[in-house]
Design a protein around this motif. Structure first.
Motif, PDB file in Angstrom:
ATOM      1  N   GLY A  34      46.565  31.662  52.896  1.00 20.19           N
ATOM      2  CA  GLY A  34      45.212  31.578  52.376  1.00 20.19           C
ATOM      3  C   GLY A  34      44.262  32.502  53.107  1.00 20.19           C
ATOM      4  N   ILE A  35      44.364  32.541  54.443  1.00 16.95           N
ATOM      5  CA  ILE A  35      43.505  33.423  55.230  1.00 16.95           C
ATOM      6  C   ILE A  35      43.804  34.877  54.912  1.00 16.95           C
ATOM      7  CG2 ILE A  35      43.018  34.236  57.570  1.00 16.95           C
ATOM      8  CD1 ILE A  35      43.357  31.339  58.511  1.00 16.95           C
ATOM      9  N   LEU A  36      45.082  35.235  54.824  1.00 13.05           N
ATOM     10  CA  LEU A  36      45.448  36.608  54.505  1.00 13.05           C
ATOM     11  C   LEU A  36      44.879  37.019  53.146  1.00 13.05           C
ATOM     12  CD1 LEU A  36      47.012  39.224  55.085  1.00 13.05           C
ATOM     13  CD2 LEU A  36      49.021  38.138  54.064  1.00 13.05           C
ATOM     14  N   MET A  37      45.005  36.141  52.143  1.00 16.98           N
ATOM     15  CA  MET A  37      44.496  36.454  50.818  1.00 16.98           C
ATOM     16  C   MET A  37      42.984  36.610  50.826  1.00 16.98           C
ATOM     17  SD  MET A  37      47.129  36.755  48.847  1.00 16.98           S
ATOM     18  CE  MET A  37      46.630  36.518  47.149  1.00 16.98           C
ATOM     19  N   ARG A  38      42.286  35.767  51.590  1.00 12.48           N
ATOM     20  CA  ARG A  38      40.827  35.894  51.671  1.00 12.48           C
ATOM     21  C   ARG A  38      40.437  37.218  52.307  1.00 12.48           C
ATOM     22  NH1 ARG A  38      41.144  30.424  52.835  1.00 12.48           N
ATOM     23  NH2 ARG A  38      40.970  30.744  55.079  1.00 12.48           N
ATOM     24  N   ARG A  39      41.161  37.635  53.344  1.00 14.49           N
ATOM     25  CA  ARG A  39      40.846  38.906  54.003  1.00 14.49           C
ATOM     26  C   ARG A  39      41.051  40.078  53.040  1.00 14.49           C
ATOM     27  NH1 ARG A  39      38.364  35.907  56.983  1.00 14.49           N
ATOM     28  NH2 ARG A  39      39.056  35.389  59.056  1.00 14.49           N
ATOM     29  N   LEU A  40      42.147  40.015  52.272  1.00 14.17           N
ATOM     30  CA  LEU A  40      42.400  41.072  51.298  1.00 14.17           C
ATOM     31  C   LEU A  40      41.273  41.152  50.270  1.00 14.17           C
ATOM     32  CD1 LEU A  40      46.225  40.540  50.706  1.00 14.17           C
ATOM     33  CD2 LEU A  40      45.171  42.591  51.659  1.00 14.17           C
ATOM     34  N   ALA A 129      42.557  40.813  45.070  1.00 10.01           N
ATOM     35  CA  ALA A 129      41.461  39.911  44.709  1.00 10.01           C
ATOM     36  C   ALA A 129      41.557  38.576  45.434  1.00 10.01           C
ATOM     37  CB  ALA A 129      41.453  39.682  43.201  1.00 10.01           C
ATOM     38  N   GLY A 130      42.663  38.345  46.153  1.00  5.88           N
ATOM     39  CA  GLY A 130      42.852  37.068  46.822  1.00  5.88           C
ATOM     40  C   GLY A 130      43.179  35.960  45.853  1.00  5.88           C
TER      41      GLY A 130
END
Length: 199
Positions: A34-40, A129-130
């Protein structure tokens, strides 16, 4: 151009999209998918250098490539090979463009005309886009590790795509993407190392 060649070109675009992960910032000690997707999803634009080894059945030695990867939100991706030959592969909107080393050799494809490639590119855009739900419509996603060392593995769900791509693995540390490995169904494999530009 066959679907296999087109999909191989589209797969190359994935390296551009995922290279942008180097710009992510990891706060605190927790780190998950989740954190990785938010950063992306927070990356407006990025550029990185790459070196790549392509292991192909028809070659006696791996093919070594190097060049520049770039991304601009919301939908522009580019892989520019500098060595050993010039080549540019880019996606903008619904259009995939391949400019080869031969003068005047430019090929274009409307992604919407090929459902497999369209799904592949859209899954890349979902990553940027996360949008994990959209990503999981195209891949079985596995994430493991922590900010000190993580691995993201993608397994295609679409049977037509499984004919070309077995899996994709991305590894990184903290906010740095270190490598990308693509295993093709025919046994060919590419290994990419990504180096963030110091500027």
């Amino acid at each position: 151009m066959t679907s296999g060649i087109l999909l191989r070109s589209a797969v190359a675009i994935l390296t551009v999209a995922l290279a942008c992960a180097y710009a992510a910032e990891v706060g605190g000690t927790e780190f998950d998918l989740g954190i990785l997707m938010r950063r992306l999803s927070q990356i407006p634009a990025a550029q990185a250098r790459f070196s790549e080894l392509k292991h192909m059945a028809q070659l006696t030695e791996p093919l070594a490539l190097s060049g520049i990867l770039s991304y601009v939100r919301p939908d522009r991706l580019e892989k520019r090979v500098v060595s050993p030959y010039p080549e540019r592969i880019a996606v903008a909107g619904d259009k995939l463009t391949i400019e080869s080393q031969d003068p005047g050799q430019t090929r274009t494809l409307r992604l919407s005309s090929n459902p497999v490639i369209w799904a592949f590119v859209e899954s890349i855009r979902a990553t940027l886009a996360g949008d994990l739900a959209a990503l999981e419509r195209h891949y079985r996603v596995q994430f493991e590790g922590s900010a000190q060392g993580w691995l993201l593995s993608l397994y295609p769900r679409l049977p037509e795509m499984q004919r070309y791509v077995a899996w994709i693995r991305i590894d990184g540390v903290d906010d740095r993407l270190r490598g990308l490995e693509i295993q093709e169904a025919n046994g060919d494999r590419s290994l990419m190392t990504i180096i963030a530009d110091p500027t």
